[in-house]
Write an enzyme that holds these catalytic residues in place. Structure first.
Site, PDB file in Angstrom:
ATOM      1  N   TYR A 125       0.701  -1.133   0.310  1.00  0.00           N
ATOM      2  CA  TYR A 125      -0.029  -0.137   0.106  1.00  0.00           C
ATOM      3  C   TYR A 125       0.957   1.218  -0.216  1.00  0.00           C
ATOM      4  O   TYR A 125       1.536   1.153   0.866  1.00  0.00           O
ATOM      5  CB  TYR A 125      -0.671  -0.361   1.523  1.00  0.00           C
ATOM      6  CG  TYR A 125      -2.091   1.651   1.559  1.00  0.00           C
ATOM      7  CD1 TYR A 125      -3.131   0.902   0.532  1.00  0.00           C
ATOM      8  CD2 TYR A 125      -1.620   2.139   2.089  1.00  0.00           C
ATOM      9  CE1 TYR A 125      -4.256   1.652   0.954  1.00  0.00           C
ATOM     10  CE2 TYR A 125      -2.379   3.345   2.825  1.00  0.00           C
ATOM     11  CZ  TYR A 125      -3.438   2.868   2.146  1.00  0.00           C
ATOM     12  OH  TYR A 125      -4.194   3.996   2.165  1.00  0.00           O
ATOM     13  N   ALA A 132       5.497  13.616   2.429  1.00  0.00           N
ATOM     14  CA  ALA A 132       3.919  13.635   3.475  1.00  0.00           C
ATOM     15  C   ALA A 132       3.316  12.170   4.143  1.00  0.00           C
ATOM     16  O   ALA A 132       3.262  11.260   3.291  1.00  0.00           O
ATOM     17  CB  ALA A 132       3.169  13.336   1.798  1.00  0.00           C
ATOM     18  N   TRP A 163       8.531   4.441   3.401  1.00  0.00           N
ATOM     19  CA  TRP A 163       8.867   3.383   4.451  1.00  0.00           C
ATOM     20  C   TRP A 163       7.260   2.268   3.784  1.00  0.00           C
ATOM     21  O   TRP A 163       6.044   1.897   5.274  1.00  0.00           O
ATOM     22  CB  TRP A 163       7.396   4.150   5.838  1.00  0.00           C
ATOM     23  CG  TRP A 163       8.449   5.075   6.551  1.00  0.00           C
ATOM     24  CD1 TRP A 163       8.143   6.062   6.279  1.00  0.00           C
ATOM     25  CD2 TRP A 163       9.781   5.038   6.638  1.00  0.00           C
ATOM     26  NE1 TRP A 163       8.357   7.443   7.159  1.00  0.00           N
ATOM     27  CE2 TRP A 163       9.712   6.631   6.846  1.00  0.00           C
ATOM     28  CE3 TRP A 163      10.258   4.391   6.531  1.00  0.00           C
ATOM     29  CZ2 TRP A 163      11.282   7.421   7.204  1.00  0.00           C
ATOM     30  CZ3 TRP A 163      12.016   4.729   7.299  1.00  0.00           C
ATOM     31  CH2 TRP A 163      12.234   6.049   7.286  1.00  0.00           C
ATOM     32  N   ARG A 271       9.377 -16.392  39.381  1.00  0.00           N
ATOM     33  CA  ARG A 271      10.660 -16.122  40.541  1.00  0.00           C
ATOM     34  C   ARG A 271      10.495 -15.676  42.022  1.00  0.00           C
ATOM     35  O   ARG A 271       9.376 -14.652  41.601  1.00  0.00           O
ATOM     36  CB  ARG A 271      10.576 -14.786  39.667  1.00  0.00           C
ATOM     37  CG  ARG A 271      11.778 -13.989  39.115  1.00  0.00           C
ATOM     38  CD  ARG A 271      12.898 -14.435  39.460  1.00  0.00           C
ATOM     39  NE  ARG A 271      14.269 -13.311  39.228  1.00  0.00           N
ATOM     40  CZ  ARG A 271      14.850 -13.870  39.670  1.00  0.00           C
ATOM     41  NH1 ARG A 271      15.747 -15.025  38.796  1.00  0.00           N
ATOM     42  NH2 ARG A 271      16.302 -12.591  39.233  1.00  0.00           N
ATOM     43  N   GLN A 282       2.079  -7.376  46.007  1.00  0.00           N
ATOM     44  CA  GLN A 282       1.038  -6.424  45.407  1.00  0.00           C
ATOM     45  C   GLN A 282       1.527  -5.404  44.506  1.00  0.00           C
ATOM     46  O   GLN A 282       1.002  -4.598  43.424  1.00  0.00           O
ATOM     47  CB  GLN A 282      -0.081  -5.941  46.564  1.00  0.00           C
ATOM     48  CG  GLN A 282      -1.246  -6.223  46.127  1.00  0.00           C
ATOM     49  CD  GLN A 282      -2.354  -5.158  47.676  1.00  0.00           C
ATOM     50  OE1 GLN A 282      -2.061  -4.485  48.099  1.00  0.00           O
ATOM     51  NE2 GLN A 282      -2.786  -5.331  47.670  1.00  0.00           N
ATOM     52  N   LEU A 343      10.053  -8.575  34.379  1.00  0.00           N
ATOM     53  CA  LEU A 343      10.841  -9.396  33.745  1.00  0.00           C
ATOM     54  C   LEU A 343      12.526  -9.705  34.199  1.00  0.00           C
ATOM     55  O   LEU A 343      13.401  -9.790  33.828  1.00  0.00           O
ATOM     56  CB  LEU A 343      11.230 -10.216  32.530  1.00  0.00           C
ATOM     57  CG  LEU A 343      10.392 -11.015  32.145  1.00  0.00           C
ATOM     58  CD1 LEU A 343       8.498 -11.165  32.135  1.00  0.00           C
ATOM     59  CD2 LEU A 343      10.758 -12.060  30.890  1.00  0.00           C
ATOM     60  N   GLU A 368      -0.511   3.264  10.101  1.00  0.00           N
ATOM     61  CA  GLU A 368      -2.065   3.630  10.142  1.00  0.00           C
ATOM     62  C   GLU A 368      -2.540   4.543  10.526  1.00  0.00           C
ATOM     63  O   GLU A 368      -3.808   5.187  11.011  1.00  0.00           O
ATOM     64  CB  GLU A 368      -3.005   2.879  10.417  1.00  0.00           C
ATOM     65  CG  GLU A 368      -2.993   1.639   9.743  1.00  0.00           C
ATOM     66  CD  GLU A 368      -4.423   1.927   8.054  1.00  0.00           C
ATOM     67  OE1 GLU A 368      -3.460   2.662   7.004  1.00  0.00           O
ATOM     68  OE2 GLU A 368      -5.089   2.131   7.909  1.00  0.00           O
ATOM     69  N   THR A 370      -0.635   8.285  12.932  1.00  0.00           N
ATOM     70  CA  THR A 370      -0.196   8.080  14.342  1.00  0.00           C
ATOM     71  C   THR A 370      -1.442   8.244  15.968  1.00  0.00           C
ATOM     72  O   THR A 370      -2.227   9.167  15.381  1.00  0.00           O
ATOM     73  CB  THR A 370       1.030   9.369  14.669  1.00  0.00           C
ATOM     74  OG1 THR A 370       0.678  10.743  14.876  1.00  0.00           O
ATOM     75  CG2 THR A 370       2.437   9.431  13.522  1.00  0.00           C
TER      76      THR A 370
HETATM   77  C1  LIG Z   1       7.099  -0.066   9.516  1.00  0.00           C
HETATM   78  C2  LIG Z   1       6.620   0.808   9.338  1.00  0.00           C
HETATM   79  C3  LIG Z   1       5.849   0.743   8.001  1.00  0.00           C
HETATM   80  C4  LIG Z   1       4.964   1.238   7.047  1.00  0.00           C
HETATM   81  N1  LIG Z   1       3.968   0.508   6.618  1.00  0.00           N
HETATM   82  C5  LIG Z   1       3.292   1.871   5.528  1.00  0.00           C
HETATM   83  C6  LIG Z   1       3.039   1.334   4.446  1.00  0.00           C
HETATM   84  O1  LIG Z   1       2.460  -0.285   3.887  1.00  0.00           O
HETATM   85  N2  LIG Z   1       2.364   2.257   3.579  1.00  0.00           N
HETATM   86  C7  LIG Z   1       1.674   3.348   3.732  1.00  0.00           C
HETATM   87  O2  LIG Z   1       1.588   4.000   2.492  1.00  0.00           O
HETATM   88  N3  LIG Z   1       2.786   4.034   4.605  1.00  0.00           N
HETATM   89  C8  LIG Z   1       3.609   3.622   5.563  1.00  0.00           C
HETATM   90  N4  LIG Z   1       4.430   3.687   6.534  1.00  0.00           N
HETATM   91  C9  LIG Z   1       4.080   4.910   7.180  1.00  0.00           C
HETATM   92  C10 LIG Z   1       2.849   5.479   8.226  1.00  0.00           C
HETATM   93  O3  LIG Z   1       1.901   5.196   8.648  1.00  0.00           O
HETATM   94  C11 LIG Z   1       3.782   7.173   8.920  1.00  0.00           C
HETATM   95  O4  LIG Z   1       5.234   6.779   9.004  1.00  0.00           O
HETATM   96  C12 LIG Z   1       2.850   7.346   9.648  1.00  0.00           C
HETATM   97  O5  LIG Z   1       1.693   7.771   9.403  1.00  0.00           O
HETATM   98  C13 LIG Z   1       4.032   9.193  10.118  1.00  0.00           C
HETATM   99  O6  LIG Z   1       3.792   9.705   8.605  1.00  0.00           O
HETATM  100  P1  LIG Z   1       5.369   9.623   9.199  1.00  0.00           P
HETATM  101  O7  LIG Z   1       6.603   9.369   9.008  1.00  0.00           O
HETATM  102  O8  LIG Z   1       5.579  10.954   8.127  1.00  0.00           O
HETATM  103  O9  LIG Z   1       5.498  10.951  10.651  1.00  0.00           O
HETATM  104  P2  LIG Z   1       4.388  12.616  10.215  1.00  0.00           P
HETATM  105  O10 LIG Z   1       3.569  12.971   9.894  1.00  0.00           O
HETATM  106  O11 LIG Z   1       6.295  14.105   9.789  1.00  0.00           O
HETATM  107  O12 LIG Z   1       4.317  12.553  12.207  1.00  0.00           O
HETATM  108  C14 LIG Z   1       5.696  13.205  13.007  1.00  0.00           C
HETATM  109  C15 LIG Z   1       5.019  13.251  14.652  1.00  0.00           C
HETATM  110  O13 LIG Z   1       4.275  14.729  14.706  1.00  0.00           O
HETATM  111  C16 LIG Z   1       3.153  14.344  14.616  1.00  0.00           C
HETATM  112  N5  LIG Z   1       1.952  15.101  13.545  1.00  0.00           N
HETATM  113  C17 LIG Z   1       1.981  14.975  12.401  1.00  0.00           C
HETATM  114  N6  LIG Z   1       1.400  15.730  11.901  1.00  0.00           N
HETATM  115  C18 LIG Z   1       0.498  16.615  13.017  1.00  0.00           C
HETATM  116  C19 LIG Z   1       0.226  17.823  13.304  1.00  0.00           C
HETATM  117  N7  LIG Z   1      -0.972  18.368  12.462  1.00  0.00           N
HETATM  118  N8  LIG Z   1      -0.467  18.195  14.340  1.00  0.00           N
HETATM  119  C20 LIG Z   1       0.552  17.482  15.672  1.00  0.00           C
HETATM  120  N9  LIG Z   1       1.218  16.827  15.168  1.00  0.00           N
HETATM  121  C21 LIG Z   1       1.053  16.095  14.277  1.00  0.00           C
HETATM  122  C22 LIG Z   1       2.599  13.197  14.695  1.00  0.00           C
HETATM  123  O14 LIG Z   1       1.669  12.355  15.310  1.00  0.00           O
HETATM  124  C23 LIG Z   1       4.338  12.536  15.001  1.00  0.00           C
HETATM  125  O15 LIG Z   1       3.908  11.864  15.944  1.00  0.00           O
HETATM  126  C24 LIG Z   1       4.638   2.328   7.153  1.00  0.00           C
HETATM  127  C25 LIG Z   1       5.339   2.816   8.021  1.00  0.00           C
HETATM  128  C26 LIG Z   1       6.480   2.667   9.746  1.00  0.00           C
HETATM  129  C27 LIG Z   1       7.661   3.019  10.060  1.00  0.00           C
END
Ligand SMILES: Cc1cc2nc3c(=O)[nH]c(=O)nc-3n(C[C@H](O)[C@H](O)[C@H](O)COP(=O)(O)OP(=O)(O)OC[C@H]3O[C@@H](n4cnc5c(N)ncnc54)[C@H](O)[C@@H]3O)c2cc1C
Length: 551
Positions: A125, A132, A163, A271, A282, A343, A368, A370
Site C-alpha cells: 500500500y 507526506a 516506509w 520468580r 501487590q 522480567l 495507519e 499516529t
Molecule cells: C515500519 C513502517 C511501516 C509502514 N508501512 C506503511 C505502508 O505500508 N504504507 C504506507 O503508505 N505508509 C506506511 N508507513 C508510514 C506511516 O503510515 C507513517 O510513518 C505515519 O503515517 C506517520 O507519518 P510520518 O512518518 O511522515 O510522520 P509525520 O507525519 O511527520 O509525524 C511526525 C510526528 O508529528 C506528529 N504530527 C504530525 N502531524 C501533526 C499535526 N498536524 N499536529 C500535531 N502533531 C502532528 C505525528 O503524530 C508524529 O508524532 C509505515 C511506516 C513505518 C515506520
C-alpha cells in the site's frame, strides 16, 4: 452478526496458531529478528493453497471466506500475538488491495482480489512519501496522462514512496498519485518499467516485515490501472475504510500487549524474590500487570462494539476506528514496556522475547495514523456532536449508563457515567472559552473522549457478560465476575483522569478565574468521582486473582 460462524472462526484461529507453533517457534522468530529478515517463504506459505490465510481478508464473491470485522479482529489479535512483523506482512496485502475493494471497477476487483484469493499474491500500500506522512494531501507523486488523438490512454507515474510494508517483495502495489483531477490510486505491478524498491529499512522493530521505499521513474500504466476508472477519488477511497483498517491495527496492539503480559504473568509465578513469588507481591502486580490488563480489556470492549457495528452494516466509523486504534495500541505499547520491567534483567535480554514484543508493538502507535492524528480525528468528530446536541451528547450517554447501573450495579456503569458527565462539562467549558483554538486542548479532548467512551463500552460488555449475552465469538479470558471488577477499575481511572486533567487544562488556559474553580469542581462531579474510588484496591486484588487463577 455477519461473518463466519463461531466454529469456523475457532478452526481458523487454531490453524493459525498450530502453523505458528510449527513454523514460527520462538527460536525461529528470534533468529529472523536478529538477522533483520522477513520470512518471505513462510508468509507465502501462509497465503498458499494449503493454509490460505489471506482468504480471511477477501470478500466471498471474489473467492474469500466472507469473514466479518469481528472475525478479522480476532484473527489480527491472534496474528499479532505471534509476531507483529509477520502480521504486518499479511495486513499490507489487505491494505494494498483496499482501494480496489472500496473503489475498484468490477473488472479490477475480479482481477486483483481474485489473484489474492487464488494465487496468494502479495500487495503493498503506497501512500506515504518522504514529505507526506500524516498529511497525505501534500503528496508529490504525479501521474501524468498519456494522450493519443486527444484521448487519455494511460498514465506515467513519477515520485517516491516511503516506509512501504512489503515494498521490496510485493507482486503488485497500489500507489497514490496526483492526477489533473486530484489524488488517485493506481495498481502498479512488480517489474513494471521504471518501478523499483530500495533496500529494506533497518528498523527498531517488526524486523520480520519488509519495509522499503518505492521509486517510480516515469512508470507507464494503462487506463485499467486507475482504480475506479475516474480521477480524484483517492483520498475518499483511502478514508472510506479507516474504521475497518484501524480496527485491525487496534487488534495488533491488543494481541501484542496481551502477548507481553502472557509472558510476564507465568514468569512472575516462578520468580522467587524476598521469600515468595513476584506474583504474590501487590506492589508488583498492581503496578506492572493489572493496570495493563484493564486498559487492554477496555480497548477490547470498544473494538468488539465497533466490529459489531461494522458487521451490522454501519459505514464509515472513522472516529470509532480511531478510538479503538488509539486506546488499544497505546495500551499494548505500555503493557509491553512494563513487561520488560516485570522480567527485570531477563526482560532486557533478547531470549525472553518481551523486549522484541516491545520493539514490535511500538509501530502500532505510528502506522495507519499516529496516536496524535487519532486524537485529532476523535476530537474533531465528537466536537461536532457536542455542538450539534448543544452539549447534551455525553450527558445522554451517561444517562443511559445510569439506567444500566440500576439494572446491573456491579458492572461499573455508574462510574463510567461520572466520566461521561465530567467529559460533557469539560467540552462545554472548552466551547464557551473557545479553548480548542489551542491544539493541545483539542488533542487532549481526543484522549479524554477515548477514555470515556471505552469506559462506557467496557461497562456494557461487563453487563452483557453478567447477563450471559456476550457474542459467541467474543474473547472469554475473564469470566463475568472478573470482567465487572476490570470495568470498575477502568471506570474509576477514566473518571478521575478526565476530571482532573480537564480541570487542569481549563484552568491552565486561564478560562476560569480563581474564585470560579470550586464551582467548576462541582460541575465536574469531582467529589463523587473521588468517593467512587472506594473499593479500588479490592477490585485491583480481584483482577490480579483472576489473572493468576487464584480463587
Ligand atoms: C515500519 C513502517 C511501516 C509502514 N508501512 C506503511 C505502508 O505500508 N504504507 C504506507 O503508505 N505508509 C506506511 N508507513 C508510514 C506511516 O503510515 C507513517 O510513518 C505515519 O503515517 C506517520 O507519518 P510520518 O512518518 O511522515 O510522520 P509525520 O507525519 O511527520 O509525524 C511526525 C510526528 O508529528 C506528529 N504530527 C504530525 N502531524 C501533526 C499535526 N498536524 N499536529 C500535531 N502533531 C502532528 C505525528 O503524530 C508524529 O508524532 C509505515 C511506516 C513505518 C515506520
Amino acid at each position: 452478526m455477519a461473518g463466519l460462524d463461531p466454529e469456523t472462526l475457532g478452526l481458523a484461529l487454531d490453524t493459525l496458531r498450530d502453523f505458528a507453533k510449527q513454523r514460527l517457534p520462538l527460536e525461529v522468530l528470534l533468529e529472523y529478528d536478529a538477522r533483520d529478515e522477513m520470512p518471505l517463504e513462510i508468509v507465502r506459505e501462509m497465503c498458499g493453497p494449503e493454509l490460505g490465510l489471506q482468504l480471511f481478508f477477501v470478500p466471498e464473491e471474489h473467492g474469500g471466506m466472507g469473514a466479518g470485522a469481528f472475525d478479522v479482529y480476532r484473527f489480527c489479535e491472534a496474528m499479532a500475538a505471534i509476531d507483529v512483523g509477520v502480521a504486518t506482512g499479511l495486513l499490507a496485502t489487505f491494505l494494498g488491495s483496499d482501494p480496489i475493494q472500496v473503489g475498484g471497477t468490477p473488472e479490477q476487483k475480479s482481477r486483483w482480489l481474485g489473484a489474492i484469493a487464488d494465487q496468494g499474491i502479495l500487495f503493498a500500500y503506497g501512500a506515504t512519501e518522504p514529505e507526506a506522512g500524516s498529511d497525505l494531501a501534500s503528496l508529490r507523486t504525479v501521474a501524468t496522462p498519456v494522450e493519443e488523438n486527444g484521448e487519455v490512454v494511460g498514465y506515467r507515474l513519477s515520485g517516491r514512496k516511503q516506509w512501504i510494508s512489503n515494498g521490496g517483495v510485493a507482486d503488485a502495489c497500489t500507489i497514490l498519485a496526483n492526477t489533473p483531477g486530484g489524488p488517485s490510486w493506481f495498481v502498479v505491478e512488480r517489474g513494471a518499467e521504471g518501478f523499483g524498491s530500495e533496500r529494506p529499512e533497518d528498523k527498531h522493530g517488526i524486523r520480520l516485515s519488509n519495509t522499503a521505499a518505492l521509486t517510480l521513474d516515469d512508470v507507464p500504466v494503462g487506463l485499467d490501472a486507475l482504480i475506479g476508472g475516474a480521477e480524484g477519488l483517492g483520498l475518499l477511497q483511502a478514508q472510506a475504510v479507516f474504521g475497518y483498517t484501524r480496527l485491525m491495527v487496534a487488534a495488533f496492539g491488543l494481541g501484542a500487549g496481551w502477548a507481553a503480559l502472557d509472558r510476564a504473568i507465568p514468569y512472575s509465578t516462578e520468580r522467587i524474590q524476598a521469600g515468595g513469588p513476584l506474583s504474590e507481591k501487590q506492589g508488583y502486580t498492581h503496578k506492572l500487570v493489572v493496570p495493563h490488563a484493564v486498559r487492554l480489556e477496555a480497548a477490547r470492549a470498544y473494538i468488539e462494539e465497533t466490529a459489531i457495528a461494522l458487521d451490522s452494516g454501519d459505514e464509515g466509523l472513522d472516529c470509532e476506528g480511531a478510538i479503538a486504534k488509539y486506546m488499544a495500541t497505546e495500551a499494548g505499547n505500555a503493557a509491553a514496556e512494563d513487561a520488560i520491567q516485570a522480567l527485570g534483567g531477563y526482560g532486557y535480554t533478547r531470549e525472553y522475547e518481551v523486549e522484541k514484543i516491545k520493539r514490535d508493538v511500538r509501530i502500532t502507535t505510528i502506522y495507519e495514523g499516529t496516536s496524535e492524528i487519532m486524537e485529532m480525528t476523535v476530537a474533531r468528530s465528537r466536537w461536532q456532536l457536542h455542538v450539534k446536541t448543544r452539549g447534551q451528547h455525553y450527558h445522554e450517554q451517561a444517562a443511559a449508563l445510569e439506567t444500566l447501573a440500576r439494572e446491573q450495579p456491579a458492572c461499573g456503569a455508574d462510574v463510567a457515567a461520572l466520566a461521561l458527565h465530567a467529559l460533557a462539562e469539560v467540552m462545554e467549558r472548552a466551547r464557551v472559552g473557545r479553548l480548542t483554538r489551542n491544539q493541545h486542548v483539542l488533542l487532549r479532548l481526543g484522549e479524554w473522549i477515548s477514555w470515556a467512551e471505552c469506559a462506557g463500552s467496557l461497562a456494557r460488555r461487563a453487563a452483557a457478560a453478567a447477563a450471559g449475552r456476550l457474542p459467541e465469538k467474543s474473547d472469554t479470558r475473564f469470566d463475568a465476575r472478573a470482567l465487572q471488577a476490570v470495568s470498575r477499575v477502568f471506570a474509576r481511572e477514566a473518571a478521575l483522569s478526565i476530571a482532573n486533567e480537564g480541570l487542569r487544562w481549563i484552568c491552565g488556559a486561564d478560562a476560569v478565574p480563581a474564585e470560579g474553580v470550586p464551582e467548576l469542581e462541582k460541575a465536574l462531579g469531582l467529589d463523587a468521582i473521588h468517593r467512587a474510588q472506594a473499593g479500588l484496591l479490592a477490585d485491583t486484588d480481584a483482577v490480579a486473582d483472576a489473572l493468576y487463577g487464584r480463587a
